[in-house]
Scaffold this motif. Structure first.
Motif, mmCIF file in Angstrom:
data_model
loop_
_atom_site.group_PDB
_atom_site.id
_atom_site.type_symbol
_atom_site.label_atom_id
_atom_site.label_comp_id
_atom_site.label_asym_id
_atom_site.label_seq_id
_atom_site.Cartn_x
_atom_site.Cartn_y
_atom_site.Cartn_z
ATOM 1 N N UNK B 118 0.818 -1.215 0.000
ATOM 2 C CA UNK B 118 0.000 0.000 0.000
ATOM 3 C C UNK B 118 0.853 1.267 0.000
ATOM 4 N N UNK B 119 2.117 1.136 0.343
ATOM 5 C CA UNK B 119 3.042 2.272 0.238
ATOM 6 C C UNK B 119 2.988 3.257 1.402
ATOM 7 N N UNK B 120 2.446 2.834 2.548
ATOM 8 C CA UNK B 120 2.487 3.709 3.720
ATOM 9 C C UNK B 120 3.907 3.715 4.288
ATOM 10 N N UNK B 121 4.265 4.815 4.933
ATOM 11 C CA UNK B 121 5.564 4.835 5.616
ATOM 12 C C UNK B 121 5.437 3.957 6.854
ATOM 13 N N UNK B 122 6.608 3.591 7.415
ATOM 14 C CA UNK B 122 6.583 2.734 8.613
ATOM 15 C C UNK B 122 5.778 3.400 9.722
ATOM 16 N N UNK B 123 5.948 4.723 9.868
ATOM 17 C CA UNK B 123 5.252 5.438 10.943
ATOM 18 C C UNK B 123 3.736 5.413 10.714
ATOM 19 N N UNK B 124 3.332 5.652 9.465
ATOM 20 C CA UNK B 124 1.896 5.641 9.157
ATOM 21 C C UNK B 124 1.301 4.254 9.397
ATOM 22 N N UNK B 125 2.022 3.241 8.912
ATOM 23 C CA UNK B 125 1.526 1.873 9.074
ATOM 24 C C UNK B 125 1.446 1.495 10.551
ATOM 25 N N UNK B 126 2.462 1.934 11.324
ATOM 26 C CA UNK B 126 2.447 1.626 12.761
ATOM 27 C C UNK B 126 1.252 2.295 13.432
ATOM 28 N N UNK B 127 0.945 3.520 13.022
ATOM 29 C CA UNK B 127 -0.203 4.232 13.609
ATOM 30 C C UNK B 127 -1.502 3.497 13.270
ATOM 31 N N UNK B 128 -1.621 3.060 12.014
ATOM 32 C CA UNK B 128 -2.836 2.337 11.620
ATOM 33 C C UNK B 128 -2.996 1.068 12.458
ATOM 34 N N UNK B 129 -1.890 0.367 12.670
ATOM 35 C CA UNK B 129 -1.963 -0.905 13.398
ATOM 36 C C UNK B 129 -1.910 -0.731 14.914
ATOM 37 N N UNK B 130 -1.710 0.517 15.368
ATOM 38 C CA UNK B 130 -1.685 0.786 16.807
ATOM 39 C C UNK B 130 -0.488 0.176 17.499
ATOM 40 N N UNK B 131 0.665 0.171 16.803
ATOM 41 C CA UNK B 131 1.879 -0.386 17.414
ATOM 42 C C UNK B 131 3.018 0.626 17.252
ATOM 43 N N UNK B 132 4.154 0.346 17.883
ATOM 44 C CA UNK B 132 5.328 1.220 17.762
ATOM 45 C C UNK B 132 5.996 0.988 16.405
ATOM 46 N N UNK B 133 6.723 2.022 15.921
ATOM 47 C CA UNK B 133 7.366 1.932 14.609
ATOM 48 C C UNK B 133 8.421 0.825 14.581
ATOM 49 N N UNK B 134 9.163 0.655 15.694
ATOM 50 C CA UNK B 134 10.204 -0.389 15.678
ATOM 51 C C UNK B 134 9.585 -1.797 15.662
ATOM 52 N N UNK B 135 8.412 -1.890 16.297
ATOM 53 C CA UNK B 135 7.699 -3.176 16.275
ATOM 54 C C UNK B 135 7.246 -3.477 14.840
ATOM 55 N N UNK B 136 6.820 -2.433 14.149
ATOM 56 C CA UNK B 136 6.382 -2.623 12.758
ATOM 57 C C UNK B 136 7.566 -3.038 11.886
ATOM 58 N N UNK B 137 8.725 -2.375 12.092
ATOM 59 C CA UNK B 137 9.908 -2.714 11.295
ATOM 60 C C UNK B 137 10.289 -4.182 11.503
ATOM 61 N N UNK B 138 10.165 -4.645 12.768
ATOM 62 C CA UNK B 138 10.507 -6.045 13.063
ATOM 63 C C UNK B 138 9.530 -6.995 12.352
ATOM 64 N N UNK B 139 8.242 -6.641 12.372
ATOM 65 C CA UNK B 139 7.246 -7.499 11.717
ATOM 66 C C UNK B 139 7.471 -7.537 10.209
ATOM 67 N N UNK B 140 7.803 -6.356 9.649
ATOM 68 C CA UNK B 140 8.023 -6.271 8.206
ATOM 69 C C UNK B 140 9.199 -7.153 7.799
ATOM 70 N N UNK B 141 10.280 -7.059 8.586
ATOM 71 C CA UNK B 141 11.481 -7.848 8.299
ATOM 72 C C UNK B 141 11.171 -9.345 8.400
ATOM 73 N N UNK B 142 10.450 -9.719 9.476
ATOM 74 C CA UNK B 142 10.099 -11.138 9.666
ATOM 75 C C UNK B 142 9.220 -11.627 8.510
ATOM 76 N N UNK B 143 8.306 -10.751 8.049
ATOM 77 C CA UNK B 143 7.411 -11.143 6.955
ATOM 78 C C UNK B 143 8.207 -11.371 5.673
ATOM 79 N N UNK B 144 9.145 -10.479 5.376
ATOM 80 C CA UNK B 144 9.934 -10.628 4.146
ATOM 81 C C UNK B 144 10.748 -11.919 4.182
ATOM 82 N N UNK B 145 11.378 -12.170 5.341
ATOM 83 C CA UNK B 145 12.194 -13.391 5.444
ATOM 84 C C UNK B 145 11.318 -14.639 5.354
ATOM 85 N N UNK B 146 10.158 -14.556 5.991
ATOM 86 C CA UNK B 146 9.233 -15.705 5.961
ATOM 87 C C UNK B 146 8.756 -15.992 4.550
ATOM 88 N N UNK B 147 8.430 -14.952 3.814
ATOM 89 C CA UNK B 147 7.943 -15.136 2.440
ATOM 90 C C UNK B 147 9.040 -15.689 1.540
#
Lengths: 282, 159
Positions: B118-147
């Motif tokens: 969707x092209x949101x920045x990490x901060x925007x995506x973290x706000x949408x998901x109600x989590x911290x930006x570093x938590x989002x970065x960790x999830x994003x990294x885990x998702x890429x490696x998992x895929x």
């Protein structure tokens, strides 16, 4: 959630894929990619994962959307205000003049008009004078903006959210009542998934403002801060207000004694429900 | 006369965004029927709250936030309805799915969708998901490696 925490190297490389690393980091990462085959393999995996995921999500857009879903949204009723917040008392003025009252009013206006005409006619020099009417200042916007700015500042605090913690309710009641002149109770909003954290006081538009702070304790929104705020300042026209300003949602209601506000993140869709509950409890 | 103009009728925007809203709902629920229910609930909520939307920023940002909040409320209700002793995580646990992006653990696919697709920045995506930006970065990294790893396994099986 059973997700293994990525290593610092994986996180750095993932940030590099997003081109979100700072300048210094960038060079470091590029050096690493040249010299370290393991880092290079990880970087390739991250990019490949990103590509694979993007393709899979793009394919999902090709799936048809159920027609009944489309219809239910197209035919959904437009909003109707379901929540009635307490309204400011309005003067119960009913204009139903009797015949005699109408006659007296007409006579008074005729006499008044004649007197003004006579006065102006007898002082022709006065007609050149200018009358300046100042537009009323939009002061209410300033104090509401102050309150939202305060909320945005403190809602991000993890350790310094409140000045007086929730464990000292007697202190909170005495301190805020004395300084704002508004007596109140601390609403128990556990039923809405909100835990009371404590209170703050600040000034907005030169008037003391009291703020009771709550934190969501359930769901993914866990941690969101919701503030109930009150002050003696009146909004323009004593009107209740429900809007989003600066990514912050605000719902206000006005009573003869004070203006109350519930403030939260713009994504909080239940602010008016919280306001309706708080209005009955505060 | 009382009909809203096309530009102010949020229902039209919602219908136009339906495939993307549904896709985001799938990342939250992991199941198509639950996703449709979530989209319906969120769309109704957005219509009722449409006076909040002042046309600033991206509409999707606001709609995704509402959807995530609606899903959290739903999860909370389910949690209360479940008898004591049952792990609520199991209620929202990923349902078995053939789709690799939806088979990832909770939170990963939504983080991936919002940032990489969707092209949101990490901060925007973290706000949408109600989590911290570093938590989002960790999830994003885990998702890429998992895929990447799921893709490698699929390729090996085919070979």
């Amino acid at each position: 959630m059973s997700v293994s925490q990525p290593s610092p190297l994986e996180l750095r490389l993932s940030a590099y894929v997003d081109a979100q690393a700072g300048d210094g980091d960038w060079h470091d990462v590029e050096d690493l990619l040249v010299n370290d085959p393991q880092a290079r393999a990880l970087h390739d995996a991250l990019r490949r994962g990103s590509e694979v995921g993007r393709r899979a999500f793009d394919d999902m857009l090709k799936e048809p959307v159920p027609l009944d879903l489309v219809r239910s949204i197209k035919n959904a009723p437009l909003p109707r205000r379901a929540v009635r917040l307490p309204q400011a008392p309005r003067p119960g003025f009913l204009l139903k003049p009797s015949g005699m009252q109408t006659f007296i009013a007409c006579l008074s206006l005729f006499v008044l008009g004649g007197a003004i005409g006579y006065f102006l006619g007898s002082r022709p020099a006065a007609t050149g004078e200018r009358v300046t009417i100042a537009a009323p200042a939009q002061a209410d916007r300033d104090w509401l903006d102050d309150i939202i700015a305060q909320y945005r500042l403190y809602a991000r605090q993890t350790t310094h959210l409140a000045e007086i913690p929730a464990e000292r309710p007697a202190d909170i009641l005495e301190w805020l009542t004395t300084n704002t002149g508004i007596s109140f109770r601390i609403p128990d909003l556990q039923g809405s998934g909100l835990a009371f954290q404590g209170a703050r006081m600040f000034t907005a538009g030169g008037t003391p403002v009291a703020q009771l702070l709550y934190r969501r304790i359930e769901g993914d929104a866990d941690g969101d801060v919701i503030a109930i705020t009150f002050t003696k300042t009146r909004p323009a026209g004593n009107r209740s207000l429900e809007e989003i300003r600066n990514e912050t949602g605000i719902v206000t209601w006005v009573t003869p004694l004070a203006t109350y506000m519930v403030i939260g993140p713009s994504s909080a869709a239940d602010l008016d429900d919280i306001a309706a509950k708080a209005a009955g409890l505060i | 006369m009382s009909q809203p103009s096309p530009s102010t009728d949020i229902r039209r925007d919602l219908v136009a965004l339906l495939p993307r809203l549904r896709r985001f709902a799938l990342t939250l629920t992991g199941d198509a029927s639950d996703a449709d229910l979530l989209v319906r609930g969120s769309a109704n909520r957005a219509i009722q709250k449409s006076h909040h939307w002042k046309g600033e920023g991206r509409l999707e940002n606001w709609l995704f936030s509402i959807m995530r909040t609606t899903w959290s409320d739903e999860a909370r209700k389910r949690k209360k309805a479940e008898p004591a002793g049952i792990d609520v995580g199991s209620a929202t646990e990923r349902k078995k799915t053939a789709n690799a992006v939806l088979a990832m653990p909770d939170g990963l696919s939504a983080a991936f969708l919002l940032t990489d697709v969707e092209g949101f920045t990490c901060q925007e995506a973290a706000t949408i998901l109600g989590i911290q930006a570093d938590q989002l970065a960790a999830r994003l990294c885990a998702a890429r490696l998992g895929l990447a790893s799921a893709n490698a396994m699929t390729s090996e099986r085919r070979a």
